[in-house]
Design a protein around this motif. Structure first.
Motif, PDB file in Angstrom:
ATOM      1  N   GLU A 143      29.234 -88.743  39.410  1.00 18.78           N
ATOM      2  CA  GLU A 143      29.465 -89.820  40.378  1.00 18.78           C
ATOM      3  C   GLU A 143      30.020 -89.182  41.642  1.00 18.78           C
ATOM      4  O   GLU A 143      31.197 -88.840  41.706  1.00 18.78           O
ATOM      5  CB  GLU A 143      30.455 -90.836  39.805  1.00 18.78           C
ATOM      6  CG  GLU A 143      30.730 -92.018  40.719  1.00 18.78           C
ATOM      7  CD  GLU A 143      31.757 -92.973  40.123  1.00 18.78           C
ATOM      8  OE1 GLU A 143      31.635 -94.174  40.356  1.00 18.78           O
ATOM      9  OE2 GLU A 143      32.687 -92.494  39.439  1.00 18.78           O
ATOM     10  N   GLY A 144      29.139 -88.988  42.629  1.00 15.93           N
ATOM     11  CA  GLY A 144      29.581 -88.284  43.828  1.00 15.93           C
ATOM     12  C   GLY A 144      29.991 -86.861  43.491  1.00 15.93           C
ATOM     13  O   GLY A 144      29.222 -86.095  42.910  1.00 15.93           O
ATOM     14  N   ASP A 145      31.244 -86.504  43.819  1.00 16.71           N
ATOM     15  CA  ASP A 145      31.723 -85.160  43.520  1.00 16.71           C
ATOM     16  C   ASP A 145      32.515 -85.103  42.217  1.00 16.71           C
ATOM     17  O   ASP A 145      33.173 -84.108  41.915  1.00 16.71           O
ATOM     18  CB  ASP A 145      32.591 -84.631  44.671  1.00 16.71           C
ATOM     19  CG  ASP A 145      33.818 -85.504  44.935  1.00 16.71           C
ATOM     20  OD1 ASP A 145      33.997 -86.534  44.240  1.00 16.71           O
ATOM     21  OD2 ASP A 145      34.598 -85.158  45.844  1.00 16.71           O
ATOM     22  N   PHE A 146      32.437 -86.172  41.426  1.00 22.01           N
ATOM     23  CA  PHE A 146      33.146 -86.257  40.147  1.00 22.01           C
ATOM     24  C   PHE A 146      32.151 -86.119  39.011  1.00 22.01           C
ATOM     25  O   PHE A 146      31.125 -86.807  38.986  1.00 22.01           O
ATOM     26  CB  PHE A 146      33.866 -87.599  40.047  1.00 22.01           C
ATOM     27  CG  PHE A 146      34.538 -87.856  38.717  1.00 22.01           C
ATOM     28  CD1 PHE A 146      35.651 -87.132  38.328  1.00 22.01           C
ATOM     29  CD2 PHE A 146      34.044 -88.837  37.855  1.00 22.01           C
ATOM     30  CE1 PHE A 146      36.271 -87.369  37.104  1.00 22.01           C
ATOM     31  CE2 PHE A 146      34.654 -89.085  36.634  1.00 22.01           C
ATOM     32  CZ  PHE A 146      35.768 -88.354  36.254  1.00 22.01           C
ATOM     33  N   ALA A 147      32.421 -85.228  38.084  1.00 20.68           N
ATOM     34  CA  ALA A 147      31.551 -85.042  36.927  1.00 20.68           C
ATOM     35  C   ALA A 147      32.391 -85.076  35.661  1.00 20.68           C
ATOM     36  O   ALA A 147      33.516 -84.578  35.631  1.00 20.68           O
ATOM     37  CB  ALA A 147      30.785 -83.730  37.025  1.00 20.68           C
ATOM     38  N   LEU A 148      31.829 -85.670  34.618  1.00 22.42           N
ATOM     39  CA  LEU A 148      32.570 -85.850  33.371  1.00 22.42           C
ATOM     40  C   LEU A 148      31.632 -85.692  32.190  1.00 22.42           C
ATOM     41  O   LEU A 148      30.536 -86.261  32.181  1.00 22.42           O
ATOM     42  CB  LEU A 148      33.212 -87.246  33.349  1.00 22.42           C
ATOM     43  CG  LEU A 148      34.163 -87.574  32.204  1.00 22.42           C
ATOM     44  CD1 LEU A 148      35.412 -86.696  32.256  1.00 22.42           C
ATOM     45  CD2 LEU A 148      34.544 -89.052  32.257  1.00 22.42           C
ATOM     46  N   SER A 149      32.070 -84.932  31.195  1.00 22.33           N
ATOM     47  CA  SER A 149      31.309 -84.753  29.964  1.00 22.33           C
ATOM     48  C   SER A 149      32.083 -85.333  28.793  1.00 22.33           C
ATOM     49  O   SER A 149      33.242 -85.711  28.936  1.00 22.33           O
ATOM     50  CB  SER A 149      31.034 -83.262  29.719  1.00 22.33           C
ATOM     51  OG  SER A 149      30.329 -82.697  30.810  1.00 22.33           O
ATOM     52  N   GLU A 150      31.421 -85.369  27.641  1.00 26.97           N
ATOM     53  CA  GLU A 150      31.936 -85.915  26.379  1.00 26.97           C
ATOM     54  C   GLU A 150      31.842 -87.445  26.405  1.00 26.97           C
ATOM     55  O   GLU A 150      32.473 -88.121  27.205  1.00 26.97           O
ATOM     56  CB  GLU A 150      33.341 -85.435  26.056  1.00 26.97           C
ATOM     57  CG  GLU A 150      33.459 -83.917  25.956  1.00 26.97           C
ATOM     58  CD  GLU A 150      32.464 -83.308  24.971  1.00 26.97           C
ATOM     59  OE1 GLU A 150      32.379 -83.780  23.818  1.00 26.97           O
ATOM     60  OE2 GLU A 150      31.754 -82.362  25.365  1.00 26.97           O
ATOM     61  N   SER A 151      31.044 -87.966  25.500  1.00 30.03           N
ATOM     62  CA  SER A 151      30.605 -89.363  25.586  1.00 30.03           C
ATOM     63  C   SER A 151      31.727 -90.384  25.554  1.00 30.03           C
ATOM     64  O   SER A 151      31.727 -91.324  26.353  1.00 30.03           O
ATOM     65  CB  SER A 151      29.605 -89.657  24.457  1.00 30.03           C
ATOM     66  OG  SER A 151      30.192 -89.408  23.187  1.00 30.03           O
ATOM     67  N   SER A 152      32.698 -90.231  24.661  1.00 24.76           N
ATOM     68  CA  SER A 152      33.744 -91.247  24.599  1.00 24.76           C
ATOM     69  C   SER A 152      34.624 -91.195  25.844  1.00 24.76           C
ATOM     70  O   SER A 152      35.113 -92.233  26.315  1.00 24.76           O
ATOM     71  CB  SER A 152      34.585 -91.112  23.325  1.00 24.76           C
ATOM     72  OG  SER A 152      35.150 -89.836  23.209  1.00 24.76           O
ATOM     73  N   ALA A 153      34.831 -90.002  26.408  1.00 17.74           N
ATOM     74  CA  ALA A 153      35.572 -89.907  27.673  1.00 17.74           C
ATOM     75  C   ALA A 153      34.808 -90.635  28.778  1.00 17.74           C
ATOM     76  O   ALA A 153      35.414 -91.334  29.612  1.00 17.74           O
ATOM     77  CB  ALA A 153      35.784 -88.446  28.041  1.00 17.74           C
ATOM     78  N   ILE A 154      33.472 -90.494  28.778  1.00 20.88           N
ATOM     79  CA  ILE A 154      32.669 -91.153  29.816  1.00 20.88           C
ATOM     80  C   ILE A 154      32.702 -92.665  29.653  1.00 20.88           C
ATOM     81  O   ILE A 154      32.893 -93.401  30.632  1.00 20.88           O
ATOM     82  CB  ILE A 154      31.213 -90.637  29.775  1.00 20.88           C
ATOM     83  CG1 ILE A 154      31.158 -89.134  30.059  1.00 20.88           C
ATOM     84  CG2 ILE A 154      30.358 -91.391  30.792  1.00 20.88           C
ATOM     85  CD1 ILE A 154      29.784 -88.510  29.796  1.00 20.88           C
ATOM     86  N   THR A 155      32.521 -93.160  28.435  1.00 22.75           N
ATOM     87  CA  THR A 155      32.489 -94.620  28.252  1.00 22.75           C
ATOM     88  C   THR A 155      33.859 -95.239  28.556  1.00 22.75           C
ATOM     89  O   THR A 155      33.931 -96.322  29.136  1.00 22.75           O
ATOM     90  CB  THR A 155      32.016 -94.997  26.838  1.00 22.75           C
ATOM     91  OG1 THR A 155      32.813 -94.342  25.854  1.00 22.75           O
ATOM     92  CG2 THR A 155      30.565 -94.632  26.638  1.00 22.75           C
ATOM     93  N   GLU A 156      34.935 -94.539  28.219  1.00 23.45           N
ATOM     94  CA  GLU A 156      36.270 -95.052  28.546  1.00 23.45           C
ATOM     95  C   GLU A 156      36.475 -95.062  30.062  1.00 23.45           C
ATOM     96  O   GLU A 156      37.036 -96.017  30.617  1.00 23.45           O
ATOM     97  CB  GLU A 156      37.336 -94.222  27.852  1.00 23.45           C
ATOM     98  CG  GLU A 156      37.377 -94.447  26.344  1.00 23.45           C
ATOM     99  CD  GLU A 156      38.358 -93.530  25.629  1.00 23.45           C
ATOM    100  OE1 GLU A 156      39.326 -93.076  26.283  1.00 23.45           O
ATOM    101  OE2 GLU A 156      38.160 -93.280  24.429  1.00 23.45           O
ATOM    102  N   TYR A 157      36.022 -94.001  30.730  1.00 26.15           N
ATOM    103  CA  TYR A 157      36.128 -93.971  32.196  1.00 26.15           C
ATOM    104  C   TYR A 157      35.343 -95.119  32.824  1.00 26.15           C
ATOM    105  O   TYR A 157      35.856 -95.832  33.708  1.00 26.15           O
ATOM    106  CB  TYR A 157      35.611 -92.633  32.750  1.00 26.15           C
ATOM    107  CG  TYR A 157      35.376 -92.687  34.241  1.00 26.15           C
ATOM    108  CD1 TYR A 157      36.448 -92.743  35.126  1.00 26.15           C
ATOM    109  CD2 TYR A 157      34.082 -92.760  34.756  1.00 26.15           C
ATOM    110  CE1 TYR A 157      36.236 -92.832  36.497  1.00 26.15           C
ATOM    111  CE2 TYR A 157      33.860 -92.847  36.117  1.00 26.15           C
ATOM    112  CZ  TYR A 157      34.938 -92.891  36.989  1.00 26.15           C
ATOM    113  OH  TYR A 157      34.728 -93.001  38.339  1.00 26.15           O
ATOM    114  N   LEU A 158      34.111 -95.308  32.376  1.00 30.28           N
ATOM    115  CA  LEU A 158      33.287 -96.373  32.951  1.00 30.28           C
ATOM    116  C   LEU A 158      33.919 -97.746  32.739  1.00 30.28           C
ATOM    117  O   LEU A 158      33.832 -98.618  33.610  1.00 30.28           O
ATOM    118  CB  LEU A 158      31.882 -96.338  32.342  1.00 30.28           C
ATOM    119  CG  LEU A 158      30.997 -95.168  32.774  1.00 30.28           C
ATOM    120  CD1 LEU A 158      29.742 -95.102  31.913  1.00 30.28           C
ATOM    121  CD2 LEU A 158      30.621 -95.290  34.255  1.00 30.28           C
ATOM    122  N   ASP A 159      34.572 -97.937  31.593  1.00 24.43           N
ATOM    123  CA  ASP A 159      35.187 -99.238  31.336  1.00 24.43           C
ATOM    124  C   ASP A 159      36.382 -99.479  32.246  1.00 24.43           C
ATOM    125  O   ASP A 159      36.666-100.614  32.613  1.00 24.43           O
ATOM    126  CB  ASP A 159      35.609 -99.346  29.868  1.00 24.43           C
ATOM    127  CG  ASP A 159      35.292-100.710  29.277  1.00 24.43           C
ATOM    128  OD1 ASP A 159      34.287-101.315  29.705  1.00 24.43           O
ATOM    129  OD2 ASP A 159      36.029-101.181  28.400  1.00 24.43           O
TER     130      ASP A 159
END
Length: 210
Positions: free
Chosen positions: A64-80
């Protein structure tokens, strides 16, 4: 390619259960995103360019722009948290914690099931031989845990649907779609989750014929 603010890197044959979890989350939230498949067999996830995006060099990775995130549960928690209008986790803190507990359990335990019932069974129709004794023991743990969580035969784990339902249904479908013995109530539960449009959008991605 569109100019969506979000990019999701996934495996090119669309069999990663973890990429699926993030894909479904994005679809449930109605967020526009570009889907970027990587050929893992050709080691596209190990290139220098991708390593700069993904500290773990794994899919899924969300950018997302200059932000990158891996690991699925970390991503879904961030999106929420970042896009709270449509929740994919329970609102109640205790139920939310339990949803995360289910995700952590499915990702950290039950390895023999993942080894002997790959997601090629789920998404490509591959059929595997009978479970080994150690995998049968893991299957019994999965079934026992799922029946405890779904006591009373609710439609979803925690009242309203959550992303943990998709993760649990996928693990159950590793057995169900191979023809292994799974109680009828859990088969019905997994089928209900599989019919969600967001899930079907992943299930219907193009894949190579085995």
């Amino acid at each position: 390619m569109s100019q969506s603010p979000l990019r999701l890197y996934v495996d090119s044959i669309f069999t990663s259960p973890y990429a699926m979890s993030v894909f479904v989350t994005l679809r449930e939230k109605g967020l526009a995103f570009d889907l970027v498949p990587l050929d893992l067999e050709a080691a596209q996830h190990q290139t220098a360019d991708f390593a700069r995006l993904s500290v773990t060099q794994r899919v899924p990775t969300l950018v997302e722009g200059d932000f990158a995130l891996s690991e699925s549960s970390a991503i879904t928690e961030y999106l929420d948290e970042a896009y709270p209008e449509t929740a994919v986790y329970p609102v109640d803190p205790r139920q939310r914690a339990r949803a995360r507990q289910v995700q952590a359990w499915l990702r950290s335990d039950l390895l023999p099931i993942r080894q002997e019932r790959s997601t090629l069974v789920v998404f490509c129709g591959q059929q595997m031989p009978p479970l080994s004794p150690v995998a049968e023991a893991a299957a019994r743990r999965l079934i026992s845990g799922a029946q405890t969580l779904l006591a009373g035969d609710p439609a979803h784990l925690f009242g309203e649907w959550s992303i943990a339902d998709v993760d649990l249904a996928l693990m159950l479908n590793r057995l169900i779609l191979n023809g292994d013995n799974v109680p009828a109530d859990l088969v019905a539960y997994a089928r209900r989750q599989w019919l969600r449009p967001s899930v079907q959008a992943w299930v219907n991605q193009p894949r190579p014929v085995l």
